[in-house]
Write a protein that holds these residues in place. Structure first.
Motif, PDB file in Angstrom:
ATOM      1  N   SER A  79       0.899  -1.191  -0.187  1.00 56.33           N
ATOM      2  CA  SER A  79       0.078   0.149   0.003  1.00 56.33           C
ATOM      3  C   SER A  79       0.851   1.240  -0.118  1.00 56.33           C
ATOM      4  N   ASN A  80       0.245   2.531  -0.287  1.00 55.41           N
ATOM      5  CA  ASN A  80       0.905   3.591  -0.117  1.00 55.41           C
ATOM      6  C   ASN A  80       1.483   3.948   1.096  1.00 55.41           C
ATOM      7  N   GLU A  81       0.818   3.563   2.150  1.00 54.36           N
ATOM      8  CA  GLU A  81       0.953   3.933   3.721  1.00 54.36           C
ATOM      9  C   GLU A  81       2.192   3.070   4.043  1.00 54.36           C
ATOM     10  N   GLU A  82       2.152   1.863   3.602  1.00 47.15           N
ATOM     11  CA  GLU A  82       3.451   0.790   3.800  1.00 47.15           C
ATOM     12  C   GLU A  82       4.727   1.417   3.045  1.00 47.15           C
ATOM     13  N   ARG A  83       4.388   1.806   2.110  1.00 48.22           N
ATOM     14  CA  ARG A  83       5.663   2.268   0.953  1.00 48.22           C
ATOM     15  C   ARG A  83       6.116   3.511   1.748  1.00 48.22           C
ATOM     16  N   ASP A  84       5.491   4.508   2.060  1.00 51.75           N
ATOM     17  CA  ASP A  84       5.953   5.683   3.019  1.00 51.75           C
ATOM     18  C   ASP A  84       6.478   5.431   4.150  1.00 51.75           C
ATOM     19  N   ARG A  85       5.986   4.463   4.941  1.00 53.20           N
ATOM     20  CA  ARG A  85       6.544   4.066   6.140  1.00 53.20           C
ATOM     21  C   ARG A  85       8.008   3.415   6.029  1.00 53.20           C
ATOM     22  N   LEU A  86       8.149   2.578   4.918  1.00 52.79           N
ATOM     23  CA  LEU A  86       9.429   2.073   4.737  1.00 52.79           C
ATOM     24  C   LEU A  86      10.398   2.937   4.456  1.00 52.79           C
ATOM     25  N   GLN A  87       9.932   3.902   3.478  1.00 52.61           N
ATOM     26  CA  GLN A  87      11.063   4.785   2.911  1.00 52.61           C
ATOM     27  C   GLN A  87      11.508   5.692   3.973  1.00 52.61           C
ATOM     28  N   SER A  88      10.593   6.137   4.804  1.00 45.26           N
ATOM     29  CA  SER A  88      10.869   6.834   6.165  1.00 45.26           C
ATOM     30  C   SER A  88      11.938   6.062   7.002  1.00 45.26           C
ATOM     31  N   TYR A  89      11.664   4.691   7.278  1.00 40.16           N
ATOM     32  CA  TYR A  89      12.506   4.022   8.033  1.00 40.16           C
ATOM     33  C   TYR A  89      13.833   3.960   7.564  1.00 40.16           C
ATOM     34  N   LEU A  90      13.877   3.933   6.056  1.00 38.05           N
ATOM     35  CA  LEU A  90      15.153   3.730   5.507  1.00 38.05           C
ATOM     36  C   LEU A  90      16.036   5.062   5.693  1.00 38.05           C
ATOM     37  N   LYS A  91      15.253   5.917   5.436  1.00 33.18           N
ATOM     38  CA  LYS A  91      16.079   7.418   5.676  1.00 33.18           C
ATOM     39  C   LYS A  91      16.588   7.437   7.068  1.00 33.18           C
ATOM     40  N   GLU A  92      15.888   7.045   8.221  1.00 29.12           N
ATOM     41  CA  GLU A  92      16.486   7.086   9.564  1.00 29.12           C
ATOM     42  C   GLU A  92      17.668   6.249   9.504  1.00 29.12           C
ATOM     43  N   GLN A  93      17.662   5.179   8.906  1.00 25.49           N
ATOM     44  CA  GLN A  93      19.028   4.508   8.813  1.00 25.49           C
ATOM     45  C   GLN A  93      19.931   4.802   8.039  1.00 25.49           C
ATOM     46  N   GLY A  94      19.732   5.843   7.256  1.00 22.72           N
ATOM     47  CA  GLY A  94      21.073   6.578   6.546  1.00 22.72           C
ATOM     48  C   GLY A  94      20.921   5.996   5.020  1.00 22.72           C
ATOM     49  N   ILE A  95      19.803   5.422   4.740  1.00 23.20           N
ATOM     50  CA  ILE A  95      19.793   4.768   3.309  1.00 23.20           C
ATOM     51  C   ILE A  95      18.596   5.670   2.491  1.00 23.20           C
ATOM     52  N   PRO A  96      19.165   5.991   1.346  1.00 26.03           N
ATOM     53  CA  PRO A  96      18.148   6.818   0.338  1.00 26.03           C
ATOM     54  C   PRO A  96      17.344   5.810  -0.341  1.00 26.03           C
ATOM     55  N   SER A  97      16.321   6.163  -0.881  1.00 23.47           N
ATOM     56  CA  SER A  97      15.521   5.616  -1.654  1.00 23.47           C
ATOM     57  C   SER A  97      14.697   6.706  -2.592  1.00 23.47           C
ATOM     58  N   MET A  98      13.922   6.332  -3.440  1.00 23.10           N
ATOM     59  CA  MET A  98      13.202   7.043  -4.683  1.00 23.10           C
ATOM     60  C   MET A  98      12.055   6.467  -5.003  1.00 23.10           C
ATOM     61  N   VAL A  99      11.130   7.206  -5.381  1.00 19.31           N
ATOM     62  CA  VAL A  99       9.734   6.845  -5.822  1.00 19.31           C
ATOM     63  C   VAL A  99       9.415   7.096  -7.293  1.00 19.31           C
ATOM     64  N   TYR A 100       9.786   6.268  -8.181  1.00 21.45           N
ATOM     65  CA  TYR A 100       9.395   6.442  -9.379  1.00 21.45           C
ATOM     66  C   TYR A 100       8.095   5.767  -9.922  1.00 21.45           C
ATOM     67  N   TYR A 101       7.015   6.406 -10.269  1.00 23.24           N
ATOM     68  CA  TYR A 101       7.052   7.559 -10.403  1.00 23.24           C
ATOM     69  C   TYR A 101       5.503   8.080  -9.428  1.00 23.24           C
ATOM     70  N   GLN A 102       5.653   9.271  -8.818  1.00 22.27           N
ATOM     71  CA  GLN A 102       4.671   9.618  -7.858  1.00 22.27           C
ATOM     72  C   GLN A 102       3.047   9.829  -8.583  1.00 22.27           C
ATOM     73  N   LYS A 103       3.146  10.206  -9.749  1.00 19.45           N
ATOM     74  CA  LYS A 103       1.826  10.519 -10.477  1.00 19.45           C
ATOM     75  C   LYS A 103       1.680  10.058 -11.956  1.00 19.45           C
ATOM     76  N   PRO A 104       0.994   9.341 -12.066  1.00 17.34           N
ATOM     77  CA  PRO A 104       0.572   8.881 -13.470  1.00 17.34           C
ATOM     78  C   PRO A 104       0.478   9.765 -14.783  1.00 17.34           C
ATOM     79  N   MET A 105       0.975   9.738 -15.893  1.00 18.04           N
ATOM     80  CA  MET A 105       1.192  10.542 -17.080  1.00 18.04           C
ATOM     81  C   MET A 105      -0.062  11.333 -17.169  1.00 18.04           C
TER      82      MET A 105
END
Length: 379
Positions: free
Chosen positions: A298-324
């Motif tokens: 889910s979007n919630e799970e994705r956002d929480r994982l991204q935040s957790y990785l950031k806390e651990q010093g791990i960058p991540s990216m979302v491709y793509y946030q909005k459909p064309m």
């Protein structure tokens, strides 16, 4: 600190060769065109096994130049993946045509051929636009299903343009990416699989006629000389320094980096397969791994994982946030895409790309994977 794509580490590994080639350009004072550009175009054409490689200023220009060669414009429909970077659809609108956004596969993220055929039929039935071309994107490094897409293009008398901005170095049954379209294009943006230190792009074709016109269009529609102009073109030349950097990088890219990214991708998949949905590479296909993208529930799970990785010093990216089809710049869509492009809508909410480049070491890969596992174990 782990980098999402570590260009500094790559430069240190290639430093002497890159510095020498840049210095050669400076010493020669040949900053536009010249030897380095000629060498690059011939090297890439030979590698891809296509007759012509025409360099240009960036990957977006490369796409637009292809559409200009085919005289695509107002009243024409061009079929584009809904899940991709904006420029793939932008160039269609820039020449006055209408982009028709096609859904993608949930496993490879590339154009869905069932959705493509359905939308071609809908455009023909509606009768307001003339179908002219398909732009298939080699997303995240894996080529699209060109055997199927080419058949669809042929049946409907459409041009096929391969957007290989992320896919250079990939292949299908040993046939190289950038060789599948009637015209194919790539980008040398620094973060791409083969990147320079600025903007750069290239166009590939087996057509002598199109190659001649492309060579003119990228230099203001040049004819016999720069004061003789036979088309309305653009200024889109590759700088010699960027060509020199690519010439320095290319042998390492094909002889070392492509093998390294396959190993890194297999390691990621083996360590994460039981926790998240990992990328699928089709049988006979080889990815250049521009990104390594996992899917969450889910979007919630994705956002929480991204935040957790950031806390651990791990960058991540979302491709793509909005459909064309949701991009404001395109205005009103021809069809109600929200009802059609369900896979794209879901991917925009659930996909996450992890750090990935040829210079990741085993400790870094293990650290990233351990943190992802830790997130799910804590949950």
């Amino acid at each position: 600190m782990i980098e999402f794509r570590d260009l500094k580490r790559q430069y240190l590994y290639l430093k002497k060769n890159i510095d020498d080639k840049i210095n050669d350009v400076i010493q020669s004072a040949s900053f536009i065109g010249g030897k380095q550009v000629n060498i690059l175009e011939q090297t890439l054409a030979n590698y891809v096994d296509v007759k012509h490689c025409i360099s240009c200023a960036n990957g977006t220009d490369a796409l637009e130049l292809a559409l200009m060669v085919w005289n695509i414009g107002f009243g024409d429909a061009v079929f584009v993946p809904d899940f991709t970077f904006f420029s793939t659809g932008e160039v269609v609108a820039a020449v006055g045509a209408t982009p028709i956004f096609v859904d993608v596969r949930p496993d490879t993220f590339n154009m869905d051929t069932v959705s493509l055929e359905g939308l071609i039929r809908m455009v023909k039935t509606q009768g307001k636009l003339k179908p002219r071309a398909i732009i298939a994107v080699d997303l995240f490094g894996q080529p699209a299903e060109y055997d199927k897409i080419k058949q669809i293009a042929t049946r409907n008398n459409l041009y096929l343009l391969e957007d290989c901005a992320q896919g250079f170095g990939g292949s299908i049954d040993k046939r190289k990416a950038c060789s599948f379209g009637d015209i194919s294009t790539t980008s040398f943006f620094p973060a791409k699989p083969l990147g320079c230190y600025g903007d750069g792009g290239a166009i590939f074709t087996n057509s002598d006629e199109w190659a001649k016109k492309l060579t003119s269009l990228k230099v203001h529609g040049k004819g016999l000389n720069k004061y003789d102009n036979v088309y309305i073109g653009m200024n889109s030349r590759l700088d010699s320094i960027q060509a020199a950097i690519l010439n320095a990088k290319f042998p390492v890219f094909i002889n070392e980096e492509m093998n390294k990214v396959q190993l890194i991708a297999r390691t990621y998949t083996s360590l994460l397969n039981n926790y998240v949905k990992t990328p699928l590479i089709l049988d006979g296909f080889n990815s250049s791994w521009a990104q390594y993208s996992i899917q969450l529930e889910s979007n919630e799970e994705r956002d929480r994982l991204q935040s957790y990785l950031k806390e651990q010093g791990i960058p991540s990216m979302v491709y793509y946030q909005k459909p064309m089809h949701c991009q404001k710049a395109f205005g009103e869509s021809v069809f109600k895409y929200d009802e059609l492009n369900m896979t794209t809508n879901r991917l925009c909410s659930t996909i996450l790309s992890l750090p990935f480049h040829p210079y990741l070491n085993s400790d870094e890969i293990e650290f990233v994977c351990d943190r992802v596992k830790e997130f799910f174990q804590r949950k």
